[in-house]
Write a protein that holds these residues in place. Structure first.
Motif, PDB file in Angstrom:
ATOM      1  N   PRO A   3     -34.383  19.644 -24.500  1.00 56.50           N
ATOM      2  CA  PRO A   3     -33.462  20.357 -25.352  1.00 56.50           C
ATOM      3  C   PRO A   3     -33.701  19.174 -26.934  1.00 56.50           C
ATOM      4  CG  PRO A   3     -32.514  19.081 -23.582  1.00 56.50           C
ATOM      5  CD  PRO A   3     -34.514  19.323 -23.415  1.00 56.50           C
ATOM      6  N   ALA A   4     -33.224  20.355 -27.513  1.00 56.03           N
ATOM      7  CA  ALA A   4     -33.083  19.887 -29.489  1.00 56.03           C
ATOM      8  C   ALA A   4     -31.738  18.685 -28.945  1.00 56.03           C
ATOM      9  CB  ALA A   4     -32.673  21.042 -29.917  1.00 56.03           C
ATOM     10  N   PRO A   5     -32.270  17.318 -29.953  1.00 60.74           N
ATOM     11  CA  PRO A   5     -30.611  16.725 -30.122  1.00 60.74           C
ATOM     12  C   PRO A   5     -29.336  17.351 -30.115  1.00 60.74           C
ATOM     13  CG  PRO A   5     -32.486  15.569 -31.704  1.00 60.74           C
ATOM     14  CD  PRO A   5     -32.666  17.915 -30.798  1.00 60.74           C
ATOM     15  N   GLU A  27     -20.822  25.221 -33.115  1.00 61.99           N
ATOM     16  CA  GLU A  27     -21.859  24.500 -33.223  1.00 61.99           C
ATOM     17  C   GLU A  27     -21.941  24.144 -31.944  1.00 61.99           C
ATOM     18  OE1 GLU A  27     -24.963  23.876 -34.610  1.00 61.99           O
ATOM     19  OE2 GLU A  27     -24.746  25.832 -36.009  1.00 61.99           O
ATOM     20  N   ALA A  28     -20.715  24.445 -31.020  1.00 54.59           N
ATOM     21  CA  ALA A  28     -20.262  23.628 -29.396  1.00 54.59           C
ATOM     22  C   ALA A  28     -20.545  24.586 -28.395  1.00 54.59           C
ATOM     23  CB  ALA A  28     -18.634  23.131 -29.661  1.00 54.59           C
ATOM     24  N   ARG A  29     -21.362  24.097 -26.715  1.00 50.59           N
ATOM     25  CA  ARG A  29     -21.089  24.970 -25.772  1.00 50.59           C
ATOM     26  C   ARG A  29     -20.276  23.663 -25.166  1.00 50.59           C
ATOM     27  NH1 ARG A  29     -25.098  29.389 -26.063  1.00 50.59           N
ATOM     28  NH2 ARG A  29     -24.824  29.270 -23.820  1.00 50.59           N
ATOM     29  N   VAL A  30     -19.697  24.620 -24.070  1.00 49.26           N
ATOM     30  CA  VAL A  30     -18.877  24.083 -22.795  1.00 49.26           C
ATOM     31  C   VAL A  30     -20.447  23.681 -21.911  1.00 49.26           C
ATOM     32  CG1 VAL A  30     -17.269  24.148 -20.465  1.00 49.26           C
ATOM     33  CG2 VAL A  30     -16.715  25.127 -22.992  1.00 49.26           C
ATOM     34  N   ILE A  31     -20.747  22.683 -20.711  1.00 42.36           N
ATOM     35  CA  ILE A  31     -20.917  21.995 -19.559  1.00 42.36           C
ATOM     36  C   ILE A  31     -20.525  22.524 -18.552  1.00 42.36           C
ATOM     37  CG2 ILE A  31     -22.042  20.465 -20.348  1.00 42.36           C
ATOM     38  CD1 ILE A  31     -24.734  20.698 -19.170  1.00 42.36           C
ATOM     39  N   PRO A  39     -31.565  25.227 -18.561  1.00 40.04           N
ATOM     40  CA  PRO A  39     -32.701  25.874 -18.812  1.00 40.04           C
ATOM     41  C   PRO A  39     -32.998  26.236 -19.931  1.00 40.04           C
ATOM     42  CG  PRO A  39     -32.242  26.396 -16.455  1.00 40.04           C
ATOM     43  CD  PRO A  39     -31.040  25.628 -16.795  1.00 40.04           C
ATOM     44  N   MET A  40     -31.923  26.994 -20.498  1.00 38.42           N
ATOM     45  CA  MET A  40     -31.781  27.811 -21.594  1.00 38.42           C
ATOM     46  C   MET A  40     -31.831  26.212 -22.899  1.00 38.42           C
ATOM     47  SD  MET A  40     -29.288  30.756 -21.561  1.00 38.42           S
ATOM     48  CE  MET A  40     -29.415  30.929 -23.141  1.00 38.42           C
ATOM     49  N   LEU A  41     -31.306  25.722 -22.578  1.00 44.56           N
ATOM     50  CA  LEU A  41     -31.629  23.875 -23.680  1.00 44.56           C
ATOM     51  C   LEU A  41     -32.675  23.637 -23.504  1.00 44.56           C
ATOM     52  CD1 LEU A  41     -28.370  22.263 -22.915  1.00 44.56           C
ATOM     53  CD2 LEU A  41     -28.878  23.479 -24.740  1.00 44.56           C
ATOM     54  N   ASN A  42     -33.206  23.660 -22.494  1.00 42.83           N
ATOM     55  CA  ASN A  42     -34.700  23.160 -21.991  1.00 42.83           C
ATOM     56  C   ASN A  42     -35.663  24.428 -22.523  1.00 42.83           C
ATOM     57  OD1 ASN A  42     -33.784  20.832 -20.903  1.00 42.83           O
ATOM     58  ND2 ASN A  42     -34.583  21.822 -18.985  1.00 42.83           N
ATOM     59  N   MET A  43     -35.331  25.343 -22.971  1.00 38.36           N
ATOM     60  CA  MET A  43     -36.317  26.141 -23.460  1.00 38.36           C
ATOM     61  C   MET A  43     -36.088  26.186 -24.784  1.00 38.36           C
ATOM     62  SD  MET A  43     -37.122  29.492 -20.635  1.00 38.36           S
ATOM     63  CE  MET A  43     -35.470  29.406 -20.230  1.00 38.36           C
ATOM     64  N   ARG A  44     -35.023  25.822 -25.354  1.00 32.47           N
ATOM     65  CA  ARG A  44     -34.495  25.794 -26.983  1.00 32.47           C
ATOM     66  C   ARG A  44     -34.060  27.972 -27.028  1.00 32.47           C
ATOM     67  NH1 ARG A  44     -36.968  20.467 -30.531  1.00 32.47           N
ATOM     68  NH2 ARG A  44     -37.150  19.253 -28.864  1.00 32.47           N
ATOM     69  N   LEU A  45     -33.422  27.958 -26.027  1.00 29.78           N
ATOM     70  CA  LEU A  45     -32.952  29.364 -26.834  1.00 29.78           C
ATOM     71  C   LEU A  45     -31.660  29.493 -26.886  1.00 29.78           C
ATOM     72  CD1 LEU A  45     -34.534  31.680 -23.466  1.00 29.78           C
ATOM     73  CD2 LEU A  45     -35.087  31.257 -25.379  1.00 29.78           C
ATOM     74  N   ALA A  46     -30.862  27.644 -26.588  1.00 31.41           N
ATOM     75  CA  ALA A  46     -29.735  27.534 -26.515  1.00 31.41           C
ATOM     76  C   ALA A  46     -29.857  26.596 -27.260  1.00 31.41           C
ATOM     77  CB  ALA A  46     -28.913  27.472 -26.012  1.00 31.41           C
ATOM     78  N   ARG A  47     -29.020  26.122 -28.946  1.00 31.38           N
ATOM     79  CA  ARG A  47     -29.125  24.259 -29.242  1.00 31.38           C
ATOM     80  C   ARG A  47     -28.180  24.447 -30.157  1.00 31.38           C
ATOM     81  NH1 ARG A  47     -34.912  24.216 -33.117  1.00 31.38           N
ATOM     82  NH2 ARG A  47     -36.130  24.485 -31.443  1.00 31.38           N
ATOM     83  N   PRO A  48     -27.149  24.202 -29.232  1.00 30.98           N
ATOM     84  CA  PRO A  48     -25.906  23.449 -29.885  1.00 30.98           C
ATOM     85  C   PRO A  48     -25.707  22.237 -30.028  1.00 30.98           C
ATOM     86  CG  PRO A  48     -25.723  23.663 -27.377  1.00 30.98           C
ATOM     87  CD  PRO A  48     -26.967  24.089 -27.697  1.00 30.98           C
ATOM     88  N   SER A  49     -25.214  22.006 -31.175  1.00 31.69           N
ATOM     89  CA  SER A  49     -24.733  20.694 -32.140  1.00 31.69           C
ATOM     90  C   SER A  49     -24.343  19.225 -30.895  1.00 31.69           C
ATOM     91  CB  SER A  49     -24.786  19.983 -33.241  1.00 31.69           C
ATOM     92  OG  SER A  49     -23.524  20.940 -33.290  1.00 31.69           O
ATOM     93  N   PHE A 152     -14.461  41.847 -22.233  1.00 27.08           N
ATOM     94  CA  PHE A 152     -14.742  40.541 -22.297  1.00 27.08           C
ATOM     95  C   PHE A 152     -16.627  40.896 -22.321  1.00 27.08           C
ATOM     96  CE2 PHE A 152     -16.762  36.597 -20.409  1.00 27.08           C
ATOM     97  CZ  PHE A 152     -16.211  35.386 -21.070  1.00 27.08           C
ATOM     98  N   PHE A 153     -17.216  41.224 -21.392  1.00 28.31           N
ATOM     99  CA  PHE A 153     -18.429  41.432 -21.208  1.00 28.31           C
ATOM    100  C   PHE A 153     -18.794  42.477 -22.629  1.00 28.31           C
ATOM    101  CE2 PHE A 153     -17.590  40.620 -17.110  1.00 28.31           C
ATOM    102  CZ  PHE A 153     -18.324  39.743 -16.872  1.00 28.31           C
ATOM    103  N   LEU A 154     -19.614  42.308 -23.810  1.00 32.04           N
ATOM    104  CA  LEU A 154     -19.906  43.053 -24.910  1.00 32.04           C
ATOM    105  C   LEU A 154     -21.726  43.168 -24.894  1.00 32.04           C
ATOM    106  CD1 LEU A 154     -17.877  41.092 -27.801  1.00 32.04           C
ATOM    107  CD2 LEU A 154     -17.344  42.755 -26.691  1.00 32.04           C
ATOM    108  N   GLY A 155     -22.245  42.532 -24.249  1.00 29.79           N
ATOM    109  CA  GLY A 155     -23.579  42.914 -24.500  1.00 29.79           C
ATOM    110  C   GLY A 155     -24.313  41.859 -23.098  1.00 29.79           C
ATOM    111  N   MET A 156     -26.387  41.704 -23.272  1.00 33.59           N
ATOM    112  CA  MET A 156     -26.610  40.882 -22.774  1.00 33.59           C
ATOM    113  C   MET A 156     -26.461  39.046 -22.635  1.00 33.59           C
ATOM    114  SD  MET A 156     -30.429  41.060 -21.867  1.00 33.59           S
ATOM    115  CE  MET A 156     -30.611  42.270 -21.366  1.00 33.59           C
ATOM    116  N   MET A 157     -25.764  38.649 -22.061  1.00 37.37           N
ATOM    117  CA  MET A 157     -25.256  37.257 -22.817  1.00 37.37           C
ATOM    118  C   MET A 157     -23.992  37.023 -24.030  1.00 37.37           C
ATOM    119  SD  MET A 157     -28.652  35.330 -21.419  1.00 37.37           S
ATOM    120  CE  MET A 157     -29.977  35.708 -19.521  1.00 37.37           C
ATOM    121  N   ALA A 158     -23.802  37.902 -24.102  1.00 38.00           N
ATOM    122  CA  ALA A 158     -22.356  38.243 -25.168  1.00 38.00           C
ATOM    123  C   ALA A 158     -21.026  38.569 -24.446  1.00 38.00           C
ATOM    124  CB  ALA A 158     -23.266  38.942 -26.536  1.00 38.00           C
ATOM    125  N   THR A 159     -20.836  37.807 -25.018  1.00 38.93           N
ATOM    126  CA  THR A 159     -19.291  37.854 -24.831  1.00 38.93           C
ATOM    127  C   THR A 159     -18.385  37.630 -25.842  1.00 38.93           C
ATOM    128  OG1 THR A 159     -18.191  35.895 -24.228  1.00 38.93           O
ATOM    129  CG2 THR A 159     -19.004  36.504 -21.833  1.00 38.93           C
TER     130      THR A 159
END
Length: 276
Positions: A3-5, A27-31, A39-49, A152-159
């Motif tokens: 993942p990115a830092p 810039e934040a994500r809940v884990i 997996p999304m972090l590792n593939m850098r599909l998500a890059r929260p700070s 709540f569900f707006l699209g693919m992986m979008a809320t």
């Protein structure tokens, strides 16, 4: 890949988590369980700070049954819900789905609310939320709000969650007397995401609701007549086409439409037969 830092906040309280989310904004994500996010972090599909870990917050790890509503907190793991003793009696549709949610290893780590927040259109738990017409409890540092599943569900992986908000809990209506439910899915292997999944609810008085996942960008639902009605197959066929299925590596659009028709009829018939 790695993942990115990012900065990591292990919140000891809900106030601390909400403050961290408020400061970092989008810039934040809940884990929580991390089964989808890591997996999304590792593939850098998500890059929260900033990652805000909420799994040390005891008040989020509760399942409560009050006034006909089952409330499941953000810290409840899927395995915890699966082992919850009243599940089969209060949420039989969810009970029938749980063995299909990933594998035992992932259910032991993944959280129920994490699946909703991830919003994969092929996942079983978002399908249950829509089928049961449940609600999502969102909370930020400044406010709380409750959204119906359809909003709540707006699209693919979008809320509809906004920066600084987290899914605090979800609410599902408890099983009503005289209601029948059924669930079925087709996947390449057990534990894979569904190619098509169907959840049916047959309520007293003839009201039937069918929800389908794995086809459109979000789970979709429709009200249907009794399977014995001459219009049933036409209505189901119209619904199958309206989902705008696409070809991909797992299945063709035509195959998905065929599954909506066949699996949809089967689940509705089973739900109707289970009404008591």
């Amino acid at each position: 890949m790695k993942p990115a830092p990012f900065d990591y906040v292990r919140a000891a309280s809900l106030d601390e988590a909400l403050s961290a989310l408020h400061e970092a904004g989008d810039e934040a994500r809940v884990i929580a369980g991390g089964q989808s996010l890591v997996p999304m972090l590792n593939m850098r599909l998500a890059r929260p700070s900033v990652l805000v870990d909420v799994m040390r917050i005891g008040e989020l790890a509760r399942i409560e049954h009050r006034k006909g509503m089952i409330t499941i907190g953000a810290g409840v793991r899927q395995a915890q819900l699966e082992r919850w003793a009243p599940l089969a009696g209060t949420l039989p549709l969810v009970a029938s789905m749980m063995p299909w949610v990933g594998h035992a290893q992932t259910r032991s780590r993944g959280t129920v609310c994490g699946s909703f927040a991830h919003a994969d259109p092929s996942a079983e738990l978002p399908l249950a939320l829509l089928a049961l017409e449940g609600e999502v409890h969102l909370r930020s540092k400044k406010a709380r709000r409750v959204l119906p599943a359809a909003d709540f569900f707006l699209g693919m992986m979008a809320t509809a969650a906004q920066p600084g908000e987290m899914v605090e809990a979800i609410g599902l209506p408890a099983h009503g007397i005289g209601t029948g439910t059924a669930f079925a899915e087709v996947a390449r292997r057990h534990g894979d995401f569904a190619i098509v999944a169907c959840a049916a609810i047959a309520r007293p008085g003839g009201a039937i609701r069918l929800a389908v996942g794995g086809v459109a960008d979000t789970p979709q639902a429709i009200a249907l007549p009794d399977p014995s009605d001459p219009d049933f197959d036409d209505r189901l066929n119209e619904f199958a086409w309206a989902l705008n299925a696409r070809d991909d590596l797992h299945a063709s659009a035509r195959y998905r439409r065929d599954l909506v028709r066949s699996l949809g009829r089967r689940t509705v018939e089973e739900a109707v037969s289970c009404r008591s």
